[in-house]
Design a protein around this motif. Structure first.
Motif, short mmCIF file in Angstrom:
data_model
loop_
_atom_site.label_atom_id
_atom_site.label_comp_id
_atom_site.label_asym_id
_atom_site.label_seq_id
_atom_site.Cartn_x
_atom_site.Cartn_y
_atom_site.Cartn_z
N PHE A 41 -68.70 -30.85 -107.79
CA PHE A 41 -68.88 -31.30 -106.41
C PHE A 41 -68.89 -30.12 -105.43
N THR A 42 -68.97 -28.90 -105.97
CA THR A 42 -69.06 -27.71 -105.11
C THR A 42 -70.52 -27.50 -104.72
N VAL A 43 -70.72 -26.76 -103.61
CA VAL A 43 -72.10 -26.52 -103.15
C VAL A 43 -72.45 -25.03 -103.15
N ASP A 44 -71.44 -24.15 -103.32
CA ASP A 44 -71.73 -22.71 -103.32
C ASP A 44 -72.17 -22.25 -104.69
N LYS A 45 -72.80 -21.09 -104.77
CA LYS A 45 -73.40 -20.69 -106.05
C LYS A 45 -72.35 -20.27 -107.08
N HIS A 46 -71.14 -19.92 -106.63
CA HIS A 46 -70.10 -19.56 -107.59
C HIS A 46 -69.27 -20.76 -108.05
N ARG A 47 -69.60 -21.93 -107.52
CA ARG A 47 -68.90 -23.19 -107.88
C ARG A 47 -67.39 -23.03 -107.73
N ARG A 48 -66.99 -22.48 -106.64
CA ARG A 48 -65.60 -22.13 -106.40
C ARG A 48 -64.73 -23.33 -106.01
N VAL A 49 -63.57 -23.47 -106.63
CA VAL A 49 -62.67 -24.60 -106.32
C VAL A 49 -61.31 -24.14 -105.80
N ASP A 50 -61.05 -22.81 -105.84
CA ASP A 50 -59.73 -22.32 -105.45
C ASP A 50 -59.86 -21.07 -104.58
N ASP A 51 -58.78 -20.78 -103.86
CA ASP A 51 -58.77 -19.56 -103.04
C ASP A 51 -57.32 -19.11 -102.87
N ARG A 52 -57.16 -17.91 -102.28
CA ARG A 52 -55.81 -17.36 -102.12
C ARG A 52 -54.99 -18.19 -101.14
N GLN A 63 -58.84 -25.87 -103.24
CA GLN A 63 -59.34 -26.08 -101.88
C GLN A 63 -59.68 -27.54 -101.60
N VAL A 64 -59.69 -27.87 -100.31
CA VAL A 64 -59.93 -29.25 -99.89
C VAL A 64 -61.34 -29.73 -100.24
N GLU A 65 -62.36 -28.94 -99.90
CA GLU A 65 -63.72 -29.49 -99.87
C GLU A 65 -64.22 -30.06 -101.20
N ALA A 70 -65.36 -34.98 -104.17
CA ALA A 70 -65.19 -35.68 -105.45
C ALA A 70 -64.50 -37.03 -105.23
N LEU A 71 -63.42 -37.03 -104.45
CA LEU A 71 -62.68 -38.27 -104.18
C LEU A 71 -63.59 -39.33 -103.55
N ALA A 72 -64.38 -38.92 -102.57
CA ALA A 72 -65.25 -39.88 -101.87
C ALA A 72 -66.26 -40.48 -102.85
N GLU A 73 -66.91 -39.63 -103.63
CA GLU A 73 -67.91 -40.14 -104.57
C GLU A 73 -67.30 -41.02 -105.65
N VAL A 74 -66.17 -40.57 -106.18
CA VAL A 74 -65.53 -41.32 -107.27
C VAL A 74 -64.99 -42.66 -106.77
N ARG A 75 -64.41 -42.68 -105.59
CA ARG A 75 -63.96 -43.93 -104.98
C ARG A 75 -65.09 -44.95 -104.93
N ALA A 76 -66.27 -44.47 -104.54
CA ALA A 76 -67.43 -45.37 -104.33
C ALA A 76 -68.08 -45.82 -105.64
N MET A 77 -67.62 -45.27 -106.77
CA MET A 77 -68.22 -45.64 -108.06
C MET A 77 -67.83 -47.05 -108.51
N ASP A 119 -54.28 -27.87 -101.75
CA ASP A 119 -54.09 -27.68 -100.30
C ASP A 119 -53.39 -28.92 -99.72
N GLU A 120 -52.28 -28.68 -99.01
CA GLU A 120 -51.43 -29.79 -98.56
C GLU A 120 -52.16 -30.76 -97.62
N ARG A 121 -53.19 -30.28 -96.94
CA ARG A 121 -53.92 -31.18 -96.02
C ARG A 121 -54.59 -32.31 -96.79
N LEU A 122 -55.08 -32.02 -98.00
CA LEU A 122 -55.68 -33.08 -98.81
C LEU A 122 -54.61 -34.06 -99.29
N VAL A 123 -53.46 -33.51 -99.68
CA VAL A 123 -52.36 -34.36 -100.14
C VAL A 123 -51.96 -35.33 -99.03
N THR A 124 -51.79 -34.81 -97.82
CA THR A 124 -51.36 -35.63 -96.69
C THR A 124 -52.35 -36.75 -96.38
N ARG A 125 -53.64 -36.44 -96.41
CA ARG A 125 -54.66 -37.40 -95.97
C ARG A 125 -55.13 -38.35 -97.06
#
Ligand code: 9D3
Length: 253
Positions: A41-52, A63-65, A70-77, A119-125
């Motif tokens: 569900f990443t859009v960048d060419k390195h398919r990055r999911v984590d950061d410092r 990371q959140v994005e 992924a959550l939005a798409e999977v929920r809608a399945m 990322d805690e912002r995803l956990v909270t929301r």
């Protein structure tokens, strides 16, 4: 019941979905298990999911994005509302009581963390419930999610046959299980307890109950203090304690 898992290691779940009671439940259509990789569900060419981690220090954060997408798409399945569970060391403890509650829901969406976590912002929301499986350090949430899937999967109506019946489970009555023996009656390590060979079903039932009570007293006194024992249970446990003390003295002399 449907369970969706968000994980960087979807292959991890393949074997546990095939074997045993849960494998049978999946093949029989009682449980629908679907794994999804946030990396898809990443859009960048390195398919990055984590950061410092902001603020410095070692370790990476998921990371959140990618997770949000992924959550939005999977929920809608599927139409059923999903309880979003984040497996994390900071969660409340998973117990058989919670397993029973979760097993009755139409759908779970399990979020597995890697690195230092999400990322805690995803956990909270997005997260409804944060669960830990115990006080030891794992390297990610996948093993914990597999534990939850196994415990919940085997409680799906029709998953267990008569001999596996959930009502006989340790923890369903708050006690540990009694010892079990099989053929032959006499082997290199000794004989089977005589009462089990007696054919006296009342006596066997009593012995098993007494062993359950006694082992719980010896090994898990924390469990014993959570339940109320009947008068008969208290008599059985008192007799066990006396025999235990006698046996200890016999070994000493
Ligand atoms: C070395 C990393 N630690 C920093 C001091 C914190 C840490 C982060 C991530 C420790 C473990 C993990 C990964 N664990 C889980 O994702 C996890 C878990 C667990 O470790 N124990 C019990 N239940 C669970 S549920 C998810």
């Amino acid at each position: 019941m449907r369970i969706d898992v968000l994980t960087l290691f979807p292959d991890f779940f393949a074997a546990s979905a095939e074997v045993g009671v849960v494998g049978r439940a999946i093949r029989g259509g009682l449980l629908d298990l679907q794994c999804h990789n946030p990396r898809d569900f990443t859009v960048d060419k390195h398919r990055r999911v984590d950061d410092r981690t902001f603020g410095g220090g070692p370790g990476m954060v998921m990371q959140v994005e990618p997770l949000r997408a992924a959550l939005a798409e999977v929920r809608a399945m599927a139409a059923a509302p999903a309880l979003v569970v984040y497996l994390s060391p900071q969660g409340e403890r998973l117990t058989q009581r919670r397993v029973r509650l979760l097993a009755g829901l139409p759908r779970l969406l399990l979020l597995c963390g890697r690195y230092e976590g999400v990322d805690e912002r995803l956990v909270t929301r997005e997260v409804d419930l944060e669960l830990s499986i115990g006080d030891y350090v794992l390297s990610g949430g996948e093993l914990a999610a597999a534990v939850l899937i196994d415990a919940v999967g085997r409680l799906q109506e029709g998953a267990l046959n008569r001999s596996e019946s959930a009502s006989q489970d340790s923890f369903e009555d708050g006690l540990l299980d009694c010892p079990h023996y099989s053929r032959p009656e006499q082997d290199a390590y000794g004989a089977v307890p005589e009462v089990l060979m007696s054919g006296d079903h009342r006596a066997i039932q009593r012995w098993r109950r007494q062993q359950s009570l006694g082992r719980t007293w010896l090994r898990r006194p924390d469990l014993l203090s959570r339940i109320t024992l009947s008068g008969e249970d208290r008599r059985l446990l008192e007799e066990f304690r006396l025999q235990w003390a006698e046996q200890k003295n016999a070994v000493r002399s």
